[in-house]
Scaffold this motif. Structure first.
Motif, PDB file in Angstrom:
ATOM      1  N   GLU A 175      52.571  75.417  48.819  1.00 17.91           N
ATOM      2  CA  GLU A 175      53.315  75.852  50.003  1.00 17.91           C
ATOM      3  C   GLU A 175      52.532  76.886  50.812  1.00 17.91           C
ATOM      4  O   GLU A 175      52.660  76.960  52.043  1.00 17.91           O
ATOM      5  CB  GLU A 175      54.696  76.403  49.628  1.00 17.91           C
ATOM      6  N   ASN A 176      51.694  77.682  50.125  1.00 14.71           N
ATOM      7  CA  ASN A 176      50.841  78.644  50.839  1.00 14.71           C
ATOM      8  C   ASN A 176      49.811  77.912  51.692  1.00 14.71           C
ATOM      9  O   ASN A 176      49.585  78.260  52.852  1.00 14.71           O
ATOM     10  CB  ASN A 176      50.117  79.562  49.856  1.00 14.71           C
ATOM     11  N   ILE A 177      49.179  76.884  51.110  1.00 11.09           N
ATOM     12  CA  ILE A 177      48.190  76.095  51.833  1.00 11.09           C
ATOM     13  C   ILE A 177      48.834  75.395  53.031  1.00 11.09           C
ATOM     14  O   ILE A 177      48.248  75.323  54.121  1.00 11.09           O
ATOM     15  CB  ILE A 177      47.531  75.067  50.900  1.00 11.09           C
ATOM     16  N   LEU A 178      50.056  74.902  52.859  1.00  6.97           N
ATOM     17  CA  LEU A 178      50.775  74.250  53.959  1.00  6.97           C
ATOM     18  C   LEU A 178      50.992  75.232  55.112  1.00  6.97           C
ATOM     19  O   LEU A 178      50.728  74.903  56.285  1.00  6.97           O
ATOM     20  CB  LEU A 178      52.114  73.712  53.465  1.00  6.97           C
ATOM     21  N   ASN A 179      51.446  76.433  54.802  1.00  3.67           N
ATOM     22  CA  ASN A 179      51.708  77.431  55.842  1.00  3.67           C
ATOM     23  C   ASN A 179      50.420  77.868  56.540  1.00  3.67           C
ATOM     24  O   ASN A 179      50.388  78.054  57.763  1.00  3.67           O
ATOM     25  CB  ASN A 179      52.414  78.644  55.239  1.00  3.67           C
ATOM     26  N   LEU A 184      46.613  77.703  61.218  1.00  2.00           N
ATOM     27  CA  LEU A 184      45.294  77.415  61.793  1.00  2.00           C
ATOM     28  C   LEU A 184      45.382  76.357  62.896  1.00  2.00           C
ATOM     29  O   LEU A 184      44.717  76.464  63.934  1.00  2.00           O
ATOM     30  CB  LEU A 184      44.333  76.956  60.696  1.00  2.00           C
ATOM     31  N   LEU A 185      46.217  75.342  62.682  1.00  4.41           N
ATOM     32  CA  LEU A 185      46.388  74.310  63.706  1.00  4.41           C
ATOM     33  C   LEU A 185      47.100  74.868  64.934  1.00  4.41           C
ATOM     34  O   LEU A 185      46.800  74.479  66.074  1.00  4.41           O
ATOM     35  CB  LEU A 185      47.172  73.127  63.134  1.00  4.41           C
ATOM     36  N   LYS A 186      48.011  75.792  64.718  1.00  3.48           N
ATOM     37  CA  LYS A 186      48.687  76.445  65.844  1.00  3.48           C
ATOM     38  C   LYS A 186      47.694  77.262  66.667  1.00  3.48           C
ATOM     39  O   LYS A 186      47.744  77.269  67.906  1.00  3.48           O
ATOM     40  CB  LYS A 186      49.817  77.329  65.332  1.00  3.48           C
ATOM     41  N   GLN A 187      46.778  77.951  65.972  1.00  8.21           N
ATOM     42  CA  GLN A 187      45.747  78.712  66.683  1.00  8.21           C
ATOM     43  C   GLN A 187      44.861  77.783  67.512  1.00  8.21           C
ATOM     44  O   GLN A 187      44.512  78.092  68.662  1.00  8.21           O
ATOM     45  CB  GLN A 187      44.893  79.499  65.675  1.00  8.21           C
ATOM     46  N   LEU A 188      44.500  76.629  66.934  1.00  6.87           N
ATOM     47  CA  LEU A 188      43.691  75.648  67.654  1.00  6.87           C
ATOM     48  C   LEU A 188      44.441  75.142  68.886  1.00  6.87           C
ATOM     49  O   LEU A 188      43.873  75.039  69.978  1.00  6.87           O
ATOM     50  CB  LEU A 188      43.340  74.489  66.720  1.00  6.87           C
ATOM     51  N   LYS A 189      45.721  74.852  68.701  1.00  2.27           N
ATOM     52  CA  LYS A 189      46.550  74.360  69.801  1.00  2.27           C
ATOM     53  C   LYS A 189      46.643  75.392  70.930  1.00  2.27           C
ATOM     54  O   LYS A 189      46.517  75.048  72.113  1.00  2.27           O
ATOM     55  CB  LYS A 189      47.949  74.031  69.264  1.00  2.27           C
ATOM     56  N   ASN A 190      46.819  76.661  70.558  1.00  2.00           N
ATOM     57  CA  ASN A 190      46.914  77.724  71.570  1.00  2.00           C
ATOM     58  C   ASN A 190      45.597  77.915  72.312  1.00  2.00           C
ATOM     59  O   ASN A 190      45.585  78.155  73.519  1.00  2.00           O
ATOM     60  CB  ASN A 190      47.352  79.031  70.908  1.00  2.00           C
ATOM     61  N   THR A 205      51.724  63.762  59.587  1.00  4.99           N
ATOM     62  CA  THR A 205      50.690  62.982  58.890  1.00  4.99           C
ATOM     63  C   THR A 205      49.316  63.630  59.042  1.00  4.99           C
ATOM     64  O   THR A 205      48.498  63.600  58.115  1.00  4.99           O
ATOM     65  CB  THR A 205      50.635  61.546  59.436  1.00  4.99           C
ATOM     66  N   ALA A 206      49.063  64.237  60.215  1.00  3.20           N
ATOM     67  CA  ALA A 206      47.785  64.917  60.442  1.00  3.20           C
ATOM     68  C   ALA A 206      47.681  66.166  59.573  1.00  3.20           C
ATOM     69  O   ALA A 206      46.628  66.454  58.997  1.00  3.20           O
ATOM     70  CB  ALA A 206      47.635  65.279  61.918  1.00  3.20           C
ATOM     71  N   VAL A 207      48.798  66.895  59.470  1.00  2.00           N
ATOM     72  CA  VAL A 207      48.823  68.099  58.626  1.00  2.00           C
ATOM     73  C   VAL A 207      48.572  67.716  57.167  1.00  2.00           C
ATOM     74  O   VAL A 207      47.778  68.360  56.462  1.00  2.00           O
ATOM     75  CB  VAL A 207      50.176  68.836  58.769  1.00  2.00           C
ATOM     76  N   SER A 208      49.234  66.664  56.709  1.00  2.00           N
ATOM     77  CA  SER A 208      49.060  66.216  55.317  1.00  2.00           C
ATOM     78  C   SER A 208      47.634  65.767  55.050  1.00  2.00           C
ATOM     79  O   SER A 208      47.095  65.995  53.959  1.00  2.00           O
ATOM     80  CB  SER A 208      50.039  65.069  55.018  1.00  2.00           C
ATOM     81  N   TYR A 220      38.828  77.317  45.309  1.00  2.00           N
ATOM     82  CA  TYR A 220      38.175  77.929  46.467  1.00  2.00           C
ATOM     83  C   TYR A 220      39.147  78.595  47.440  1.00  2.00           C
ATOM     84  O   TYR A 220      38.713  79.172  48.442  1.00  2.00           O
ATOM     85  CB  TYR A 220      37.362  76.866  47.212  1.00  2.00           C
ATOM     86  N   GLY A 221      40.437  78.512  47.184  1.00  2.00           N
ATOM     87  CA  GLY A 221      41.407  79.141  48.069  1.00  2.00           C
ATOM     88  C   GLY A 221      41.480  78.441  49.415  1.00  2.00           C
ATOM     89  O   GLY A 221      41.256  77.235  49.528  1.00  2.00           O
ATOM     90  N   ALA A 222      41.751  79.220  50.465  1.00  2.00           N
ATOM     91  CA  ALA A 222      41.964  78.650  51.796  1.00  2.00           C
ATOM     92  C   ALA A 222      40.682  78.539  52.609  1.00  2.00           C
ATOM     93  O   ALA A 222      40.704  78.012  53.721  1.00  2.00           O
ATOM     94  CB  ALA A 222      42.987  79.500  52.557  1.00  2.00           C
ATOM     95  N   ARG A 223      39.572  79.033  52.091  1.00  2.00           N
ATOM     96  CA  ARG A 223      38.338  79.047  52.882  1.00  2.00           C
ATOM     97  C   ARG A 223      37.911  77.658  53.378  1.00  2.00           C
ATOM     98  O   ARG A 223      37.473  77.519  54.512  1.00  2.00           O
ATOM     99  CB  ARG A 223      37.209  79.694  52.095  1.00  2.00           C
TER     100      ARG A 223
END
Length: 261
Positions: A175-179, A184-190, A205-208, A220-223
């Motif tokens: 759930e952490n990786i999902l959030n 990150l995608l929201k930042q790209l969109k903005n 589907t793109a998020v998944s 490796y965490g979120a890097r």
């Protein structure tokens, strides 16, 4: 002192704090301790002693302005990857954590940390998390204590005892990786909206798909997420935007590839 595995946000928290206090994520003094692996590198922090080249200049890696802060805003300093530095380098920091002052070796200059938030990060004991993939509350407490025990084996009590708080970060959960992916995608969109005036939406589907490419987040965490998004979303999306005048684009994953509608 922030402890825990790589890629869980230890350094990122300091960046966010700098953003909140000073309005810029890089408004802090960062010392990469992995560059101070040998004993004589202690002079990079404390300055050259009298009689040595550079002693009169009081040269140091510290950014005095970022450390001092201001009347209403504290300075911030981060010692990143503490365990990579020489023990002599670490010992040179005892006065910083105790009295909030560091007099350079030449004696001609003193750095004042009394209005400074001092953070350190370390991966000490990170291997303890690799043995516990399903972490219940009891196991989590045991892991936290194991990490702190590793820290105490590595450093003298007078150093460990100077920290106001030891915070142990856990491995990231799904759930952490999902959030984080959504953020990150929201930042790209903005960013795209600001620069091109176009509206981008990301289908589930793109998020998944992005998350599936980062299946090793336990190690490796979120890097790797930023790299995955750049390779599988940002680059194809940039090529698409260059070949169309569409003002609204939806990003989906279909037929084994990222597509745009």
């Amino acid at each position: 002192l922030f402890l825990g595995p790589t890629g869980v946000g230890k350094t990122e928290i300091v960046r966010l704090l700098a953003q909140a206090i000073h309005g810029k994520p890089d408004a802090f003094c960062r010392i990469d301790m992995n560059t101070l692996a040998q004993e004589h590198y202690a002079a990079a922090l404390t300055g050259a002693p009298p009689g040595y080249v550079g002693s009169k200049e009081g040269t140091t890696l510290f950014d005095a302005e970022a450390i001092a802060g201001s009347f209403s805003r504290p300075g911030i300093v981060l010692f990143d990857e503490l365990e990579k530095a020489s023990r002599e380098v670490v010992r040179s920091l005892l006065n910083v954590l105790d009295s909030g002052r560091l007099t350079l070796a030449a004696g001609n200059r003193t750095l004042d940390f009394r209005n400074t938030l001092v953070f350190m990060t370390s991966n000490i004991g990170a291997h303890k998390f690799e043995k516990r993939d399903s972490v219940g509350f009891g196991q989590q407490q045991n892991t936290t204590q194991s990490v702190i025990d590793e820290l105490k084996k590595m450093y003298a009590p007078e150093f460990v005892n100077r920290f106001d708080e030891l915070i142990v970060f856990n491995k990231l959960k799904d759930e952490n990786i999902l959030n984080i992916t959504k953020t990150l995608l929201k930042q790209l969109k903005n960013n795209i909206r600001k620069t091109t005036k176009r509206t981008i939406t990301f289908d589930d589907t793109a998020v998944s798909h992005v998350i599936s490419k980062c299946a090793d987040h336990g190690t490796y965490g979120a890097r790797p997420l930023k790299r995955v998004i750049t390779e599988h979303v940002e680059t194809p999306l940039a090529k698409h935007l260059l070949t169309t005048d569409t003002k609204r684009v939806q990003v989906v994953f279909a037929d084994e590839q990222i597509q745009f509608k």
